[in-house]
Design a protein around this motif. Structure first.
Motif, PDB file in Angstrom:
ATOM      1  N   ALA A   2     -11.707 -20.470 -10.645  1.00  0.00           N
ATOM      2  CA  ALA A   2     -12.053 -19.375 -10.058  1.00  0.00           C
ATOM      3  C   ALA A   2     -10.901 -18.926  -9.193  1.00  0.00           C
ATOM      4  O   ALA A   2     -10.864 -17.543  -9.143  1.00  0.00           O
ATOM      5  N   TRP A   3     -10.106 -19.580  -8.466  1.00  0.00           N
ATOM      6  CA  TRP A   3      -8.993 -19.002  -7.725  1.00  0.00           C
ATOM      7  C   TRP A   3      -7.985 -18.499  -8.464  1.00  0.00           C
ATOM      8  O   TRP A   3      -7.570 -17.643  -8.177  1.00  0.00           O
ATOM      9  N   CYS A   4      -7.914 -18.940  -9.702  1.00  0.00           N
ATOM     10  CA  CYS A   4      -6.825 -18.326 -10.752  1.00  0.00           C
ATOM     11  C   CYS A   4      -7.459 -16.817 -10.986  1.00  0.00           C
ATOM     12  O   CYS A   4      -6.669 -16.081 -11.383  1.00  0.00           O
ATOM     13  N   GLN A   5      -8.519 -16.754 -11.519  1.00  0.00           N
ATOM     14  CA  GLN A   5      -9.137 -15.563 -11.874  1.00  0.00           C
ATOM     15  C   GLN A   5      -9.173 -14.784 -10.672  1.00  0.00           C
ATOM     16  O   GLN A   5      -8.899 -13.478 -11.066  1.00  0.00           O
ATOM     17  N   ALA A   6      -9.439 -14.990  -9.564  1.00  0.00           N
ATOM     18  CA  ALA A   6      -9.506 -14.234  -8.383  1.00  0.00           C
ATOM     19  C   ALA A   6      -8.084 -13.728  -7.891  1.00  0.00           C
ATOM     20  O   ALA A   6      -7.911 -12.375  -7.651  1.00  0.00           O
ATOM     21  N   ALA A   7      -6.845 -14.382  -8.347  1.00  0.00           N
ATOM     22  CA  ALA A   7      -5.664 -13.961  -8.166  1.00  0.00           C
ATOM     23  C   ALA A   7      -5.083 -13.056  -9.127  1.00  0.00           C
ATOM     24  O   ALA A   7      -4.510 -12.099  -9.251  1.00  0.00           O
ATOM     25  N   ALA A   9      -7.111 -11.277 -11.799  1.00  0.00           N
ATOM     26  CA  ALA A   9      -7.941 -10.005 -12.134  1.00  0.00           C
ATOM     27  C   ALA A   9      -7.455  -8.859 -11.348  1.00  0.00           C
ATOM     28  O   ALA A   9      -7.116  -7.857 -12.217  1.00  0.00           O
ATOM     29  N   PRO A  10      -7.228  -8.734 -10.136  1.00  0.00           N
ATOM     30  CA  PRO A  10      -6.562  -7.660  -9.686  1.00  0.00           C
ATOM     31  C   PRO A  10      -5.273  -7.180 -10.144  1.00  0.00           C
ATOM     32  O   PRO A  10      -4.795  -5.987  -9.994  1.00  0.00           O
ATOM     33  N   ASN A 117     -11.517 -19.807   1.562  1.00  0.00           N
ATOM     34  CA  ASN A 117     -12.452 -19.923   0.588  1.00  0.00           C
ATOM     35  C   ASN A 117     -12.001 -20.135  -0.899  1.00  0.00           C
ATOM     36  O   ASN A 117     -12.882 -19.919  -1.819  1.00  0.00           O
ATOM     37  N   SER A 118     -10.854 -20.184  -1.126  1.00  0.00           N
ATOM     38  CA  SER A 118     -10.179 -20.165  -2.374  1.00  0.00           C
ATOM     39  C   SER A 118      -9.896 -21.612  -2.949  1.00  0.00           C
ATOM     40  O   SER A 118      -9.257 -21.843  -3.514  1.00  0.00           O
TER      41      SER A 118
END
Length: 121
Positions: A2-7, A9-10, A117-118
């Motif tokens: 999840a933290w990788c995807q959050a970093a 995707a943008p 929260n990451s």
């Protein structure tokens, strides 16, 4: 993941697993780009997805210099016909995550700590 995807995707980089998504090196470059304040350090916009070996070598070097991640994996371990070993990717991402969370700055202080929260790997 999840933290990788959050970093990623943008930054226009898709990561969906712990093996094939990391072969081009773009995922690591995107995670690093999200984690440093000086975007010139990673140069994500200058990276070419078709230059996997160069991308990975650059990402490993930046992660080592900025966050103190040990150089335990070689780009050859992640490129090629076969996807990289999922355990090797998880190990490396865990070390990178720890380095980012610590805010270890062996290379001069151009880092930013991830939000609290990451914490999901």
């Amino acid at each position: 993941l999840a933290w990788c995807q959050a970093a990623c995707a943008p930054r226009g980089v898709s990561v969906t697993d712990f093996h094939r998504s990391w072969q081009s090196g773009m995922g690591l470059c995107a995670v690093l780009d999200a984690s440093v304040q000086d975007k010139g350090v990673v140069g994500l916009l200058d990276r070419d997805p078709d230059m996997a070996t160069a991308n990975l070598q650059h990402a490993f070097s930046v992660a080592h210099r900025i966050f103190g991640v040990p150089l335990i994996i070689d780009s050859a371990d992640w490129t090629g016909v076969h996807p990289p070993d999922e355990r090797a990717v998880l190990l490396y991402l865990g070390l990178l995550y720890s380095g980012i969370r610590r805010g270890q700055t062996l290379g001069g202080g151009d880092w930013a700590v991830l939000p609290a929260n990451s914490h999901k790997v």
